[in-house]
Design a protein around this motif. Structure first.
Motif: not given
Length: 385
Positions: A193-210
């Motif tokens: 109700v009050k907290d927010v679940s946020m996705p965990e992501i693994y980012l390589k250096r200077r790369i925002l997506r695989p």
């Protein structure tokens, strides 16, 4: 401000009832379809958020414990979020604290552990708790905002496993504080109700997506796939029943160098996403990137953006006790149902993409929308016909 929030609530409720919305001048993406619990309410809420939601990031504190976090690897969303909110490109940044709807505590839990706890001779959470509490004492003595709301319009962001324990020492003090966490475990004090679940992501250096190595939905030869370390009870059970035991359910501890992790996800119909030491795992986002239907193996994980997204439409949930039945459960999903789920995984991808600067409806905006809903004190899934 309160009048503006009241108008936002009214507009969202009207959109839910009438299945219409009041568009922005620059209309782009329009959320529709079964992946949303209430697409009209969500759309109107996002419009109102862009119009009204302004956040003040406190300036007090020095780097590296404040105002800077990890930008790469498994905790990268913490640093990316701090950097985004404190940049001059963020549309959510308030020009003055009096104009803010919410207030951001720019603490890096990862950097506190990295710089304060080394060498790692003492794992007591007390030092971490003291640093955060001292910071809140400082800003509450300088400004009226924390005391005015008892922290209900304040939030911090962290993906570290220790982050939920920041509030453990003084639960009454943090009773209304919004914690934006990857470790969203309902059995360990996470309050949806009050907290927010946020996705965990693994980012390589200077790369925002695989890289995109996905195969078409009708050209995926692997029924289910997982590769990762033996972290925690859930994975131990997964390895016990499935590690190297079935060609359809491909479970590996670590892949040999001859195999490509991302490519194998792209060749799989279902991607197993078991909890590790904690409930969250970057595999959830990686499976969505790979257009692979995520199979969530966890008993207490509050899924990201579940105020808005209907996870049943594009994922499969298997309780931990059902791990021995994984193949039976997945084989029981018809090809027609799988293809529908896989199509919806593709539809939901935009909500898990990291952009810098952030863009409407991307991962950053979805996290901000979750905070916005808590500040607005409205639950979209309760606005059903």
């Amino acid at each position: 401000m309160q009048n503006g929030l009241a108008r936002a609530r009214a507009a969202i409720q009207q959109a839910s009832r009438s299945h219409t919305y009041m568009p922005n001048e620059e209309e782009g993406f329009v959320p529709r379809g079964s992946i949303y619990i209430n697409p009209f309410a969500f759309h109107q809420s996002h419009i109102q958020m862009e119009k009204r939601f302004r956040v003040w990031a406190y300036k007090e504190g020095e780097q590296p414990l404040f105002h800077r976090g990890p930008m790469n690897d498994i905790y990268s969303i913490e640093g990316q979020f701090i950097d985004e909110l404190e940049s001059d490109k963020s549309p959510f940044a308030a020009s003055h604290p009096d104009d803010a709807v919410a207030y951001f505590i720019p603490v890096s839990i990862v950097n506190i552990i990295r710089y304060v706890y080394r060498p790692y001779t003492d794992y007591s959470r007390k030092r971490l708790q003291n640093i955060v509490e001292d910071y809140i004492d400082l800003i509450s003595s300088r400004y009226p905002y924390w005391n005015r709301s008892n922290g209900a319009d304040h939030f911090f962001v962290s993906c570290h496993d220790w982050a939920p324990e920041v509030s453990a020492a003084h639960p009454t003090f943090y009773k209304h504080f919004i914690r934006v966490l990857c470790n969203a475990n309902s059995s360990e004090g996470f309050h949806p109700v009050k907290d927010v679940s946020m996705p965990e992501i693994y980012l390589k250096r200077r790369i925002l997506r695989p890289p995109q190595l996905s195969q078409a939905s009708n050209n995926r030869s692997i029924l289910a796939f997982f590769a990762g370390g033996p972290h925690g009870f859930v994975r131990e059970q997964l390895f016990r029943y499935w590690k190297h035991k079935d060609d359809d359910i491909q479970v590996h501890e670590y892949l040999p160098q001859t195999l490509n992790y991302t490519q194998l996800m792209g060749q799989s119909k279902f991607c197993l996403c078991p909890s590790g030491y904690e409930v969250a795992s970057p595999r959830l986002v990686e499976s969505i990137y790979s257009a692979c239907v995520p199979v969530i193996i966890s008993d207490h994980y509050v899924l990201p953006f579940s105020d808005v997204l209907d996870w049943r439409q594009f994922s499969v949930h298997i309780p931990v006790e059902k791990i021995p039945e994984i193949k039976k459960i997945l084989r029981g999903i018809s090809m027609e149902e799988y293809l529908e789920k896989q199509k919806r995984v593709v539809q939901v991808q935009r909500h898990f993409l990291m952009n810098r600067p952030a863009k409407p409806f991307d991962l950053m905006h979805m996290v901000m929308h979750s905070v916005w809903l808590r500040r607005l004190n409205i639950r979209l899934h309760e606005l059903q016909d």
